[in-house]
Scaffold this motif. Sequence first.
Motif, PDB file in Angstrom:
ATOM      1  N   ALA B 309       0.849  -1.201   0.000  1.00 15.85           N
ATOM      2  CA  ALA B 309       0.000   0.000   0.000  1.00 15.85           C
ATOM      3  C   ALA B 309       0.877   1.241   0.000  1.00 15.85           C
ATOM      4  O   ALA B 309       1.831   1.330   0.780  1.00 15.85           O
ATOM      5  CB  ALA B 309      -0.888  -0.010   1.234  1.00 15.85           C
ATOM      6  N   ARG B 310       0.571   2.158  -0.912  1.00 21.14           N
ATOM      7  CA  ARG B 310       1.328   3.415  -0.987  1.00 21.14           C
ATOM      8  C   ARG B 310       0.370   4.591  -0.865  1.00 21.14           C
ATOM      9  O   ARG B 310      -0.694   4.597  -1.483  1.00 21.14           O
ATOM     10  CB  ARG B 310       2.098   3.496  -2.304  1.00 21.14           C
ATOM     11  CG  ARG B 310       3.350   2.623  -2.323  1.00 21.14           C
ATOM     12  CD  ARG B 310       3.821   2.335  -3.726  1.00 21.14           C
ATOM     13  NE  ARG B 310       2.928   1.385  -4.396  1.00 21.14           N
ATOM     14  CZ  ARG B 310       2.996   1.085  -5.685  1.00 21.14           C
ATOM     15  NH1 ARG B 310       3.882   1.677  -6.460  1.00 21.14           N
ATOM     16  NH2 ARG B 310       2.169   0.206  -6.212  1.00 21.14           N
ATOM     17  N   PHE B 311       0.764   5.557  -0.056  1.00 22.50           N
ATOM     18  CA  PHE B 311      -0.116   6.686   0.242  1.00 22.50           C
ATOM     19  C   PHE B 311       0.587   8.022   0.042  1.00 22.50           C
ATOM     20  O   PHE B 311       1.750   8.157   0.418  1.00 22.50           O
ATOM     21  CB  PHE B 311      -0.526   6.682   1.718  1.00 22.50           C
ATOM     22  CG  PHE B 311      -1.301   5.488   2.154  1.00 22.50           C
ATOM     23  CD1 PHE B 311      -2.679   5.511   2.169  1.00 22.50           C
ATOM     24  CD2 PHE B 311      -0.651   4.338   2.575  1.00 22.50           C
ATOM     25  CE1 PHE B 311      -3.400   4.410   2.598  1.00 22.50           C
ATOM     26  CE2 PHE B 311      -1.363   3.232   2.997  1.00 22.50           C
ATOM     27  CZ  PHE B 311      -2.745   3.272   3.006  1.00 22.50           C
ATOM     28  N   ILE B 312      -0.136   8.975  -0.515  1.00 17.47           N
ATOM     29  CA  ILE B 312       0.233  10.375  -0.344  1.00 17.47           C
ATOM     30  C   ILE B 312      -0.989  11.036   0.283  1.00 17.47           C
ATOM     31  O   ILE B 312      -2.107  10.956  -0.247  1.00 17.47           O
ATOM     32  CB  ILE B 312       0.629  11.051  -1.670  1.00 17.47           C
ATOM     33  CG1 ILE B 312       1.922  10.421  -2.186  1.00 17.47           C
ATOM     34  CG2 ILE B 312       0.819  12.557  -1.454  1.00 17.47           C
ATOM     35  CD1 ILE B 312       2.358  10.943  -3.532  1.00 17.47           C
ATOM     36  N   ILE B 313      -0.764  11.616   1.434  1.00 23.10           N
ATOM     37  CA  ILE B 313      -1.865  12.097   2.254  1.00 23.10           C
ATOM     38  C   ILE B 313      -1.741  13.606   2.429  1.00 23.10           C
ATOM     39  O   ILE B 313      -0.685  14.105   2.840  1.00 23.10           O
ATOM     40  CB  ILE B 313      -1.832  11.388   3.632  1.00 23.10           C
ATOM     41  CG1 ILE B 313      -2.004   9.874   3.433  1.00 23.10           C
ATOM     42  CG2 ILE B 313      -2.888  11.951   4.559  1.00 23.10           C
ATOM     43  CD1 ILE B 313      -1.810   9.071   4.704  1.00 23.10           C
ATOM     44  N   ASP B 314      -2.824  14.316   2.098  1.00 22.61           N
ATOM     45  CA  ASP B 314      -2.836  15.773   2.249  1.00 22.61           C
ATOM     46  C   ASP B 314      -3.135  16.112   3.701  1.00 22.61           C
ATOM     47  O   ASP B 314      -4.231  15.849   4.200  1.00 22.61           O
ATOM     48  CB  ASP B 314      -3.915  16.354   1.317  1.00 22.61           C
ATOM     49  CG  ASP B 314      -4.019  17.863   1.408  1.00 22.61           C
ATOM     50  OD1 ASP B 314      -3.265  18.482   2.195  1.00 22.61           O
ATOM     51  OD2 ASP B 314      -4.859  18.435   0.680  1.00 22.61           O
ATOM     52  N   GLY B 315      -2.149  16.691   4.381  1.00 19.56           N
ATOM     53  CA  GLY B 315      -2.336  17.006   5.802  1.00 19.56           C
ATOM     54  C   GLY B 315      -2.833  18.403   6.059  1.00 19.56           C
ATOM     55  O   GLY B 315      -3.205  18.736   7.176  1.00 19.56           O
TER      56      GLY B 315
END
Lengths: 164, 768
Positions: B309-315
């Motif tokens: 699983a790969r994530f780019i998360i907008d914080g």
Amino acid sequence: MVTEAKTSVKRHIVTLTVNGDEHVALVKANTTLLDLLREEFDYTGTKKGCELGDCGACTVMLDGEPVNSCLILAVEADGHSVTTIEGLDQNGKLDPVQEAFVNHGAIQCGYCSPGMILSGRALLNRNPHPTEREVREAIAGNLCRCTGYVRIVEAILAAADANS
Amino acid sequence: MSEATTQNKEYSVIGRSFPKVDARDKATGRARYTGDIKVPNMLYGKILRSPHAHARILKIDTSMAEALPGVKAVITAKDVPSTMYGISPARYDETIFAIEKVLYVGDKVAAVAAVDDETATKALSLIDVEYEVLPPVLDPLRAMDDDQPQLHPQYPRNISVEIHQNFGDVDKALAEAYHVRTDTFSGTRTSHVPMEPHAAISKWEDGKLTISCSTQSPHYFQYHIARVFGLKMGDVRVMKTFVGGGFGGKLEASGAEYVSAALAMKTGRPVKIVFDRWEVFTHHRGRHPQHITLTTGVTKEGKIVGCHARFIIDGGAYTSLGIASAYYAGAMIPLIYMFDDYRFDGFRVHTNLPSCGAQRGHGAPQPRFAFESQLDMIAKDLGMDPIEIRRLNARKPNTMTPNEFQVNSCAFTEALDKARNISGWDEKKGKLSSDKGIGIGCGGFISGNGYAIYRTRLPHSGAVIKVSEQGDIATLYTGAVDIGQGSDTVLAQMAAEAIGINYEDIKLVTADTETTPHDFGAYASRQTLMSGWAVKQAGEEIRKQVLELAAEMLEANVEDVDIDRRVIYVKGSPDKVLPFERVANEFFIMRGPLVGRGKYAPPKLGGKFKGAPVGTSPAYSFAAQVSQVEVDEETGQVMVTDVWDVHDCGQVINPMLLHAQVEGALFMGMGEAMYEAMVFDANGKPLNANLGEYRIPTALDVPHVVSDLVDSYEPAGPFGVKEVGEGATLPTMGSYANAIYDAIGVRIYDMPLTPEKVWRAIQERKRM
């Protein structure tokens, strides 16, 4: 009656009946019925949720009709009769809609409950035996974030049954 | 654990649908929320917020605001401590007011206290702020690029946190898999939308700060506010009022508390701040939009062998609780299905948008949507039924996840079977008319966090119960926080059961840092299990003391004496009885106050790798949800007509409240699935920070819901309990997406499932 205050906003004396009692207040022209009820008369059961007429938390009955009190000016309520949530139970006995909300688990955080209960009460006053769809339409202007409306609809239908 | 011995006991108070303790207060308008409270001499505070997403503050001139009659204080960063705060340790990056730069539209710049709301509002407009507008970072997928502006000097390339967790050998597992799929999904920035806006009233009297507020955790508020203002914790008292919903958004102190406290200190008068709806939306701390790529491999039979699983998360602008959110995103993926090889790579990045934090289900719902969608695609590729592939992979009791979460009770397979039965799955799947579809989604969640948010040796919950001198009532003192979910009611039931008295006998003093024992509060679905243990222990301590004295009074052996609903009796001697109040009264006369105490600290949980604590819990819930939809092919409009939710949540304390939690959680999942998204213009200005244009479901949108349960008992929970409040949010998005696919054969990879997206996907399909 109109008076000029120090600021440019005009002030008006309004007389209205709230929960059966006559109330008199000096209000600014831009004071909402919501603020009059909450800030002047301390009927804080009427909730402030958005001040734009979107959420229905401030619902009261104006001459028996449910309205968003944030969209009504206090001066418009002059001479009219308002029922807030505090006026629904009589001598400590809950209205059947209130009772049904308690017993059916229709209340979670409770912030929408006063407005929701008044919308339900107003519906049953004009239509004592609504269908589920009619209940859903009657509370479509009251937002609830906790319950998914499931038990609220159930409670209003149960209160209608209790009527008969 | 000794609990197992009481598993089949008949209970007197728990397991019954008592109305909530506060339902009558709320139904009559007597319940006072923070905004409803007025105290003598009170001032009204307002916060001036940034109109720019990214700008340098060059100059602030407050003189005109100060000169306005009725204004009692105007404060900016120079008037308050510059101590950084936050709630994720090691990432404190907010200050009461922006010091040099503002980082999102809504960032706090200055504040006023005035004699009334209108004067305060007018004063805000008289504060003159000169900004140098900077280019904003708005696209999370570009935030790490070298050409992007920097938000925080301490976070190079705008990386808030970078996570790499690796269990087993994923590359090998995927290389050997019969079938591998890679798919990319995305979620949106949805918000909690509590009906009650954030609010606080602060008093500063003789060196002591007292804050009444809308909070999910008086403890964390007290801890952080004391730290920021340099006060002893004992000089900060935080008291919860009635709370009009939280859903994660009121777990950390907001501007309402910090700023009202600063204004109260400056003026010496109580100051109330109530956010307006725009402030609630821009303060946010809600769902992180996640961009998720899953690579999953299965055997020919459909057994999952590995997942990457790969994530780019907008914080958004600040960290908030986002470190935990980012870890949760990946940590919860292997919970409900059994596979050994798992890798998780994630980046949480900063953008000049409202800060994201914890919202119901925390970081887990969007990844769960992705996984449930992909699992259906895999099932289709293999020609399998979606429920069959889930049954094949479903977690079993007494197993451990690859990331070392110990699962005790687990009735997930039973939940799948029941969902299949009650939804009529076998009669409907593939057999409905062409505009209708049925889909399944599943989930699982923690029952309380294994570790507190900051490092501490404090137990997670404490409770004290004091029986009255006459023995007629018992008062439960708990720091647990009822924000509407009903913890006061559930804990009162548990207290009554543990003592052996009636539900109505329990009175409550709660969520006040000065009068109630420590508890971390309402988050991570923790209170029924954790606060419940402390309450049960306190109740049992009272029971023990009462029975010991009763045995003396009845001239019986203590092991022969028992109590049920206030009647103390000798087993086998029906004539030897004493009422509870008589013994309790005698206890007070002879020995003094009759008090029981309890505490709970979770056992040591989890592995030793970086980030291992996130996702640990004494127990996990499981759920299966089937949804049925109707799709209008002409318009793309989707109507969800029916949802069947089956939950494995352990012993139920109050069935009415439990099902109400499922319904509410499911409905929040529905909002995220169908309607909700905060949107911004090209400069980062919010376009729909109001309840007219940010659309949450209304009474007309809600499908017919059936909430059902499977038998379950959790040895790590008091009376066998597990969580329910957040878990039911998890399956919904996936089950809707899968039902839409079943109806019209189009797959939507990004939330929400709006008519436009569905319509475009239909057109795309028709062209192919």
